[in-house]
Design a protein around this motif. Structure first.
Motif, PDB file in Angstrom:
ATOM      1  N   ASN A  29       0.730  -1.183  -0.078  1.00 37.85           N
ATOM      2  CA  ASN A  29       0.138  -0.045   0.090  1.00 37.85           C
ATOM      3  C   ASN A  29       0.718   1.197  -0.090  1.00 37.85           C
ATOM      4  N   ILE A  30       1.983   1.221   0.455  1.00 37.22           N
ATOM      5  CA  ILE A  30       3.111   2.272   0.277  1.00 37.22           C
ATOM      6  C   ILE A  30       4.271   1.700  -0.164  1.00 37.22           C
ATOM      7  N   LYS A  31       5.159   2.770  -0.876  1.00 40.79           N
ATOM      8  CA  LYS A  31       6.426   2.614  -1.351  1.00 40.79           C
ATOM      9  C   LYS A  31       7.549   3.209  -0.645  1.00 40.79           C
ATOM     10  N   HIS A  32       7.283   3.970   0.280  1.00 40.08           N
ATOM     11  CA  HIS A  32       8.224   4.847   1.445  1.00 40.08           C
ATOM     12  C   HIS A  32       7.526   5.020   2.548  1.00 40.08           C
ATOM     13  N   ILE A  33       8.481   4.842   3.561  1.00 36.58           N
ATOM     14  CA  ILE A  33       8.399   5.244   4.997  1.00 36.58           C
ATOM     15  C   ILE A  33       9.086   6.694   5.266  1.00 36.58           C
ATOM     16  N   VAL A  34       8.491   7.607   5.916  1.00 39.22           N
ATOM     17  CA  VAL A  34       9.286   8.735   6.098  1.00 39.22           C
ATOM     18  C   VAL A  34       9.041   9.186   7.632  1.00 39.22           C
ATOM     19  N   GLY A  35      10.078   9.452   8.427  1.00 40.84           N
ATOM     20  CA  GLY A  35       9.750   9.890   9.747  1.00 40.84           C
ATOM     21  C   GLY A  35      11.000  10.600  10.199  1.00 40.84           C
ATOM     22  N   ASN A  36      10.489  11.345  11.368  1.00 36.74           N
ATOM     23  CA  ASN A  36      11.564  12.131  12.332  1.00 36.74           C
ATOM     24  C   ASN A  36      12.323  10.971  13.270  1.00 36.74           C
ATOM     25  N   ILE A  37      11.996   9.771  13.103  1.00 38.57           N
ATOM     26  CA  ILE A  37      12.614   8.782  13.965  1.00 38.57           C
ATOM     27  C   ILE A  37      14.078   8.414  13.601  1.00 38.57           C
ATOM     28  N   ARG A  38      14.844   7.966  14.293  1.00 34.38           N
ATOM     29  CA  ARG A  38      16.074   7.793  14.081  1.00 34.38           C
ATOM     30  C   ARG A  38      16.208   6.282  13.928  1.00 34.38           C
ATOM     31  N   VAL A  39      16.685   5.495  12.947  1.00 31.73           N
ATOM     32  CA  VAL A  39      16.724   4.084  12.934  1.00 31.73           C
ATOM     33  C   VAL A  39      17.906   3.564  12.477  1.00 31.73           C
ATOM     34  N   ASN A  40      18.210   2.516  12.715  1.00 29.86           N
ATOM     35  CA  ASN A  40      19.554   1.663  12.116  1.00 29.86           C
ATOM     36  C   ASN A  40      19.357   0.686  11.273  1.00 29.86           C
ATOM     37  N   LEU A  41      19.317   1.133   9.866  1.00 32.45           N
ATOM     38  CA  LEU A  41      18.965  -0.034   8.941  1.00 32.45           C
ATOM     39  C   LEU A  41      19.920  -0.614   8.364  1.00 32.45           C
ATOM     40  N   GLU A  42      21.162  -0.668   8.955  1.00 30.18           N
ATOM     41  CA  GLU A  42      22.258  -1.527   8.350  1.00 30.18           C
ATOM     42  C   GLU A  42      21.655  -3.062   8.282  1.00 30.18           C
ATOM     43  N   ASN A  43      21.992  -3.722   7.202  1.00 30.66           N
ATOM     44  CA  ASN A  43      21.595  -5.142   6.983  1.00 30.66           C
ATOM     45  C   ASN A  43      19.903  -5.205   7.120  1.00 30.66           C
ATOM     46  N   SER A  44      19.461  -4.029   6.962  1.00 27.65           N
ATOM     47  CA  SER A  44      17.628  -4.079   7.044  1.00 27.65           C
ATOM     48  C   SER A  44      17.238  -3.999   5.671  1.00 27.65           C
ATOM     49  N   ILE A  45      16.060  -4.923   5.543  1.00 28.24           N
ATOM     50  CA  ILE A  45      15.252  -4.839   4.239  1.00 28.24           C
ATOM     51  C   ILE A  45      14.521  -3.323   3.880  1.00 28.24           C
ATOM     52  N   PHE A  46      14.567  -2.790   5.082  1.00 30.98           N
ATOM     53  CA  PHE A  46      14.012  -1.404   4.901  1.00 30.98           C
ATOM     54  C   PHE A  46      14.859  -0.195   4.535  1.00 30.98           C
ATOM     55  N   ALA A  47      16.218  -0.606   4.534  1.00 30.55           N
ATOM     56  CA  ALA A  47      17.094   0.472   4.111  1.00 30.55           C
ATOM     57  C   ALA A  47      16.714   1.252   2.942  1.00 30.55           C
ATOM     58  N   PRO A  48      16.332   0.873   1.840  1.00 29.54           N
ATOM     59  CA  PRO A  48      16.120   1.828   0.663  1.00 29.54           C
ATOM     60  C   PRO A  48      14.780   2.403   0.828  1.00 29.54           C
ATOM     61  N   TYR A  49      13.885   2.240   1.670  1.00 29.34           N
ATOM     62  CA  TYR A  49      12.412   2.537   1.963  1.00 29.34           C
ATOM     63  C   TYR A  49      12.307   3.542   2.835  1.00 29.34           C
ATOM     64  N   TYR A  50      13.115   3.847   3.761  1.00 27.44           N
ATOM     65  CA  TYR A  50      13.005   4.572   5.031  1.00 27.44           C
ATOM     66  C   TYR A  50      13.810   5.817   4.725  1.00 27.44           C
ATOM     67  N   TYR A  51      13.212   6.839   4.977  1.00 27.43           N
ATOM     68  CA  TYR A  51      13.984   8.306   4.851  1.00 27.43           C
ATOM     69  C   TYR A  51      13.737   9.026   6.076  1.00 27.43           C
TER      70      TYR A  51
END
Length: 202
Positions: A29-51
């Protein structure tokens, strides 16, 4: 969707908000997730999709750049950044404009706040969904639209697979003023190229 996720401190509001975005993403239902939340996406499937964004201008530019794709913006610690108090009325008016703006750009909006009553009344009237976290694994859900709005519980809630920093203050700066939002809305309606739109924002 304009949803508000409320609940006392430590009830898992941020975790569940990311989980909602994760569900939307997994269902396509969505292609991207945007947030003012700091995340650690190293080796995560969400790395290309979270901004991650920390300013209003970053947010608007990103969602405009991807205006033809569905997105979700998660605004954490909203009660710190906005309030119905007079001293923060400018930020409230900007956020009300933003809620209308991002809807035109195919973006869901999830606001996290301990108390929804702390959010400006005009913004609350735009809400389509209210989720209250009763505990880390249970939430009370109330739909606020349609002829027969539903109210129900979700239990056995698991943690999101999007790794985030629970101690991050979720900074966000309103570097665009309320008086400038109508011009931005007009620029969006013109469907100008990203390069031209960027000059309006910067």
């Amino acid at each position: 969707m304009l949803g508000v996720v409320s609940g006392y401190m430590g009830k898992g509001k941020t975790d569940f908000s990311l989980m909602v975005a994760e569900w939307l993403w997994l269902d396509g239902n969505i292609k991207h997730i945007v947030g003012n939340i700091r995340v650690n996406l190293e080796n995560s499937i969400f790395a290309p999709y979270y901004y991650e964004v920390s300013t209003l201008s970053e947010l608007i530019l990103h969602i405009y750049k991807h205006r033809n794709e569905t997105k979700a913006f998660i605004f954490d610690e909203a009660s710190i950044h906005i309030s119905h108090r007079k001293g923060m009325s400018s930020n409230n008016m900007t956020l009300i404009h933003l809620a209308k703006l991002i809807r035109k750009l195919k973006c869901h909006f999830i606001i996290i706040s301990q108390r929804p009553e702390g959010i400006d009344k005009d913004l609350r009237e735009l809400m389509t969904l209210h989720i209250h976290k009763e505990s880390k694994n249970m939430a009370f859900v109330r739909e606020l639209y349609g002829d027969s709005p539903e109210t129900y519980y979700i239990d056995d809630i698991t943690q999101t697979k999007i790794p985030f920093d629970t101690l991050d203050p979720a900074d966000f700066i309103f570097d665009i003023k309320d008086k400038d939002m109508p011009e931005i809305m007009r620029a969006i309606s013109k469907n100008m190229t990203y390069d031209k739109f960027e000059k309006v924002i910067i």
